[in-house]
Write an enzyme that holds these catalytic residues in place. Structure first.
Site, PDB file in Angstrom:
ATOM      1  N   LYS A  17       0.847  -1.199   0.000  1.00  0.00           N
ATOM      2  CA  LYS A  17       0.000   0.000   0.000  1.00  0.00           C
ATOM      3  C   LYS A  17       0.881   1.247   0.000  1.00  0.00           C
ATOM      4  O   LYS A  17       1.475   1.605   1.014  1.00  0.00           O
ATOM      5  CB  LYS A  17      -0.923   0.054   1.213  1.00  0.00           C
ATOM      6  CG  LYS A  17      -2.000   1.155   1.058  1.00  0.00           C
ATOM      7  CD  LYS A  17      -2.533   1.668   2.376  1.00  0.00           C
ATOM      8  CE  LYS A  17      -1.697   2.732   3.001  1.00  0.00           C
ATOM      9  NZ  LYS A  17      -1.690   4.033   2.250  1.00  0.00           N
ATOM     10  N   GLU A  45       9.897   1.375  10.815  1.00  0.00           N
ATOM     11  CA  GLU A  45      10.960   2.356  10.624  1.00  0.00           C
ATOM     12  C   GLU A  45      10.289   3.719  10.660  1.00  0.00           C
ATOM     13  O   GLU A  45       9.602   4.117   9.718  1.00  0.00           O
ATOM     14  CB  GLU A  45      11.681   2.101   9.290  1.00  0.00           C
ATOM     15  CG  GLU A  45      13.037   2.785   9.210  1.00  0.00           C
ATOM     16  CD  GLU A  45      12.985   4.083   8.441  1.00  0.00           C
ATOM     17  OE1 GLU A  45      12.878   5.135   9.114  1.00  0.00           O
ATOM     18  OE2 GLU A  45      13.036   4.052   7.215  1.00  0.00           O
ATOM     19  N   CYS A  68      13.775  10.672   6.727  1.00  0.00           N
ATOM     20  CA  CYS A  68      13.641  10.409   8.158  1.00  0.00           C
ATOM     21  C   CYS A  68      14.970  10.522   8.901  1.00  0.00           C
ATOM     22  O   CYS A  68      15.004  10.858  10.080  1.00  0.00           O
ATOM     23  CB  CYS A  68      13.022   9.029   8.391  1.00  0.00           C
ATOM     24  SG  CYS A  68      13.911   7.682   7.581  1.00  0.00           S
ATOM     25  N   GLU A  82      10.135  16.331  14.686  1.00  0.00           N
ATOM     26  CA  GLU A  82      10.573  16.008  13.335  1.00  0.00           C
ATOM     27  C   GLU A  82       9.835  16.927  12.366  1.00  0.00           C
ATOM     28  O   GLU A  82       8.625  16.788  12.153  1.00  0.00           O
ATOM     29  CB  GLU A  82      10.287  14.549  12.997  1.00  0.00           C
ATOM     30  CG  GLU A  82      10.796  14.165  11.619  1.00  0.00           C
ATOM     31  CD  GLU A  82      10.510  12.722  11.247  1.00  0.00           C
ATOM     32  OE1 GLU A  82      11.340  12.112  10.559  1.00  0.00           O
ATOM     33  OE2 GLU A  82       9.440  12.208  11.649  1.00  0.00           O
TER      34      GLU A  82
END
Length: 483
Positions: A172, A246, A280, A379
């Site tokens: 997906k 992750e 990331c 983040e």
């Protein structure tokens, strides 16, 4: 406007059950350029059942056959790189010139082909209590859920180790950049993959949840935000599904007293602003000795001013837009919080001059940042770098580790051994010395809120395989141990 199907089941494209489509928007123009079909719960069920039906045959397929499919896929990736790069650039804004490299995806597949040979699928063990046969078998149907930030590479990191392990997959992709997934599943079929082994459902969070909840899915491999990862863990936990998560990062680059700034700056620029900061593991906190603070801030600002922000399809462009208006607005809100909390905005902080359309944010540099400020904690996932001064190496390590994230980090020094000593003190899944990159043969993943499980290297197969142990008679053990 191009129409792309979003449901691929058992080797064939399907119209989604509700026949709905979602617009894919070019972030450089703010205009839709394609429509993609959106899956329903019933599509998800069909896709998982197709993967379940294909599992016994694929799991029993000899490893050399599975390797041959992946080797052919690597060749097809290189042949069709321009097509994939165009879709990648149009949907999420990465410069075409860098997209054409596809983040070395063919090299990534070569790593998988090399490391799968290190996996021991069968072993006879002998101890004082007797003999046993230890097998490693595929976990089953895998749900691969990927984000929008690095199309092609994200999808392959979920599909390829699963296939080599003998698992089947339902993929997906994110709605923001779903278009490369279609050519990838077609290429796998062209490479010799049997129908049903890899299936595709495009959709948003509701499709992802349906996939995670499906009782026949045995493992979820996810890359994305920590919040979504926590939601997946909550959904998967009661069914004891295997997880590989992750998640987010707030990685620190520590410049030691003797760091060569001229040698270090290209790495800081590439991995603070690369992919418009939408990575990331980006080095978004730069920790510097207080006496060198102004020097480093000035160099980063000058380097940022040299980046060419603009149309991703222009060969001169080195930084494109953010993926969506929502992402752009979030980044600008966090930039405002940095100013409000007293950080010094040295460069950027708004849309670049001359770009009236597109979700652009200029490469942004903050100086005199404290580690308790929002821009140092959250983040941002945009082109924003915070420079944080420190007074001792011990404080630098403490500041780097003072984060809920623990994905990556880097240490820079003229003394490689000294830099390694400091890097070994970082509470992160990975760290680099005088560099950003970690070789793809090394396991990659995070600690703390950056997730768990590892991708890449021989360790990356671990969560795709289950151990099964069998007690043997002495005769069986002797027969199995013979060459």
């Amino acid at each position: 406007m191009d129409q792309h199907p979003g449901v691929y089941i058992d080797g064939a494209w399907r119209r989604s059950a509700n026949r709905e489509s979602a617009a894919v928007v070019n972030p450089a123009t703010e205009e839709p350029f394609a429509l993609v079909g959106v899956a329903t719960d019933s599509d998800v069920d069909e896709a998982v059942r197709a993967a379940e039906c294909a599992l016994p045959g694929w799991a029993a397929t000899a490893l050399p056959v599975r390797r041959a499919v992946v080797a052919r896929m690597a060749e097809l990736l290189e042949e069709r790189a321009p097509e994939l790069a165009r879709l990648r650039s149009l949907s999420m804004g990465a410069p075409y010139r860098s997209s054409l490299k596809l983040s070395n995806s063919a090299g990534l597949l070569q790593m998988y082909l090399e490391t799968i040979d290190e996996v021991q699928f069968s072993q006879v063990r002998r101890d004082r209590f007797g003999d046993s046969l230890v097998l490693r078998r595929p976990v089953g149907v895998v749900a691969g859920i990927v984000p929008w930030n690095v199309p092609v590479r994200n999808e392959l990191k979920k599909i390829i180790p699963a296939l080599l392990s003998g698992c089947t997959v339902v993929l997906k992709p994110a709605l923001e950049s779903p278009l490369v997934a279609g050519p990838l599943v077609e290429m796998l079929g062209e490479a010799g993959l049997p129908p049903g082994v890899v299936n595709l459902v495009v959709g948003g969070g509701d499709v992802g949840e349906a996939l995670v909840r499906h009782p026949s899915v045995r493992k979820v491999a996810f890359t994305g935000s920590t919040a979504t990862g926590a939601r997946i863990a909550a959904l998967a936990g009661p069914a004891m599904k295997r997880l590989q998560l992750e998640l987010g990062g707030k990685s620190a680059a520590i410049l030691l007293e003797d760091a060569d700034l001229d040698a270090t700056l290209p790495s800081l620029l590439a991995f603070g602003f690369g992919n418009s900061g939408q990575i990331c593991a980006s080095l978004t906190r730069v920790l510097v000795p207080r006496a060198r603070h102004d020097e480093v801030v000035g160099a980063l600002a000058e380097g940022a001013s040299g980046l060419v922000v603009g149309d991703p399809m222009d060969d001169r462009t080195t930084m494109g837009p953010l993926v969506s208006q929502r992402q752009r607005d979030r980044v600008l809100a966090l930039v405002s919080s940095g100013r409000d909390e007293g950080a010094a905005l040295v460069h950027g902080g708004s849309a670049p001059a001359g770009l009236s359309r597109g979700w652009y944010v200029a490469p942004t540099v903050f100086g005199n940042v404290r580690n308790d400020m929002v821009i140092a904690r959250e983040e941002i996932f945009g082109p924003v770098v915070s420079v944080i001064p420190y007074d001792s190496e011990a404080e630098a390590v403490r500041l780097a580790n003072d984060s809920r994230y623990g994905l990556h980090g880097a240490v820079y020094s003229r003394d490689d051994a000294h830099a390694l000593d400091v890097a070994l003190q970082l509470d992160t899944g990975t760290a680099a010395v005088n560099s950003f990159d970690i070789p793809v043969s090394a396991p990659f993943g995070g600690v703390k809120d950056s997730g768990f499980g590892r991708e890449n290297g021989v360790e990356g197969y671990g969560s795709f395989l289950e151990y099964h142990s069998y007690k043997l008679t002495p005769g069986l053990a002797a027969a199995m141990s013979r060459p």
